[in-house]
Design a protein around this motif. Sequence first.
Motif, PDB file in Angstrom:
ATOM      1  N   LYS A   1       2.102  10.990   3.027  1.00  0.00           N
ATOM      2  CA  LYS A   1       2.869   9.800   2.636  1.00  0.00           C
ATOM      3  C   LYS A   1       2.204   8.484   3.069  1.00  0.00           C
ATOM      4  O   LYS A   1       2.873   7.523   3.469  1.00  0.00           O
ATOM      5  CB  LYS A   1       4.295   9.880   3.176  1.00  0.00           C
ATOM      6  N   ALA A   2       0.866   8.457   2.983  1.00  0.00           N
ATOM      7  CA  ALA A   2       0.100   7.250   3.302  1.00  0.00           C
ATOM      8  C   ALA A   2      -0.596   6.742   2.045  1.00  0.00           C
ATOM      9  O   ALA A   2      -0.941   7.535   1.154  1.00  0.00           O
ATOM     10  CB  ALA A   2      -0.930   7.541   4.392  1.00  0.00           C
ATOM     11  N   LEU A   3      -0.795   5.439   1.959  1.00  0.00           N
ATOM     12  CA  LEU A   3      -1.499   4.855   0.824  1.00  0.00           C
ATOM     13  C   LEU A   3      -3.011   4.964   1.029  1.00  0.00           C
ATOM     14  O   LEU A   3      -3.509   4.850   2.152  1.00  0.00           O
ATOM     15  CB  LEU A   3      -1.129   3.378   0.659  1.00  0.00           C
ATOM     16  N   PHE A   4      -3.726   5.171  -0.071  1.00  0.00           N
ATOM     17  CA  PHE A   4      -5.181   5.247  -0.031  1.00  0.00           C
ATOM     18  C   PHE A   4      -5.738   3.962  -0.640  1.00  0.00           C
ATOM     19  O   PHE A   4      -5.481   3.649  -1.802  1.00  0.00           O
ATOM     20  CB  PHE A   4      -5.662   6.471  -0.815  1.00  0.00           C
ATOM     21  N   ILE A   5      -6.487   3.195   0.159  1.00  0.00           N
ATOM     22  CA  ILE A   5      -6.995   1.877  -0.241  1.00  0.00           C
ATOM     23  C   ILE A   5      -8.521   1.904  -0.258  1.00  0.00           C
ATOM     24  O   ILE A   5      -9.140   2.280   0.741  1.00  0.00           O
ATOM     25  CB  ILE A   5      -6.504   0.780   0.740  1.00  0.00           C
ATOM     26  N   VAL A   6      -9.117   1.502  -1.385  1.00  0.00           N
ATOM     27  CA  VAL A   6     -10.572   1.513  -1.524  1.00  0.00           C
ATOM     28  C   VAL A   6     -11.079   0.095  -1.756  1.00  0.00           C
ATOM     29  O   VAL A   6     -10.673  -0.568  -2.709  1.00  0.00           O
ATOM     30  CB  VAL A   6     -11.028   2.416  -2.684  1.00  0.00           C
TER      31      VAL A   6
END
Length: 436
Positions: A233-238
């Motif tokens: 339940k974590a966001l993945f930021i690139v």
Amino acid sequence: MNFKFFPHTEEDIQVMLNKVGVKTIQDLFAGIPEALRFKGEYDIPEAKSEIEIRNFFKKLADKNQQLTCFAGAGVYDHYTPSAVPQIVGRSEYLTSYTPYQAEISQGTLHYIFEFQSMIAELTNMDVANASMYDGSTATAEAMMVAAVQSNKRKTVLYSETINPQIIEVLRTYAHFNGVNLVSVANENGVTSKHDLEAKISEGDVAGVIVQQPNYYGIAEDFTGFADICHDNKALFIVNSVAADLSILKTPGEWGADFAVGDVQSLGLPMAFGGPYAGYMSCTQKMMRKMPGRIVGQTKDSRGQRVFVLTLQAREQHIRRQKATSNICSNQSLMALYSTIYMSMMGKQGVKEAAKISFDGAHYLCDKMVATGKAQLVYNQPFFNEFLVKVEKRDAFYDKAIEKGILPGVKVGEDKLLVAVTEKRTKEEMEALVSLL
């Protein structure tokens, strides 16, 4: 008659003085001790003619040493077609600001819409905003979204392979917003998947931030990273260099929730550090969490295509404490700059520039390593930038500067981060190698 933009009349001044209860303007400064007041003549030079002014600033400009640039680390010496600044310099663009009143801002809204469309396509994401201050603050804003949208989770993980300058901005935002920043280990120049899994399993993680290509120029493999984030339940930021996404696998293909970065690589001059602009795009699911403005397309009462600010329950319209962030302005002129650049270059042109940069970097790296005086630090696939360990690095660096070449960015005590763009010629690369 009162004129809106004329200086105050004596009558205007007297009305204001009466309102605050003093007789003269000098009385406003009565609280400043006499000893601190300047009473001499101001050292203001005499008026100059146009040619004198030009010569004055030319002498100042001549103090700048123009170098052949092999430095990168987030800012790259790309070529800009001469038509781009010519179009951007049109007077109607120079005064554009926040297009709140759609009826008189269709031109501004139109190009912002085009910018969003191009960034969304470049990142392969559903929605893009327009735009952010720069790549570092765009990354920090995405971090804040991750922390805000998860009320109980306040830890955000970031890879050690991210540009140190971006990390410093993340730390500043985190410090003043109660975010717990934790690093994910660097393993042979890339983000350690094992360390990521270990730290995210501890819980309390709201988001994970990585960079592509990373600080060392390495194109990382993020296979499975999005699944690890989403399962917890974590966001993945690139974070990515915008122009490189014309060839590399996109954040959307990696399964990112947010794609962020700088658009400087899309034709913006290096200009001694700015101004630049950041981009931010996201999945449709996260659209309402995204800071900044979004321009949408609709139809007017006559059925014509028009543009408006959409999803306006944002920073400039709601109470500060309820806002996603403090971004309510943007680098609109720089967004226009990169939009015109992408329009003129086209998909194939942007790809070609990136491919030439890629080929040049690998050619230069091979040549430097072949001398025996430089060694590639990480045996990893890189794009247009690479990290080498150089014998007597500082002496080599100074020698290159003397010859009019900026050989790269110093890293640690003996390493050099070298970047190549489509502007660098084979002769320039050979000249750098010969100095080894």
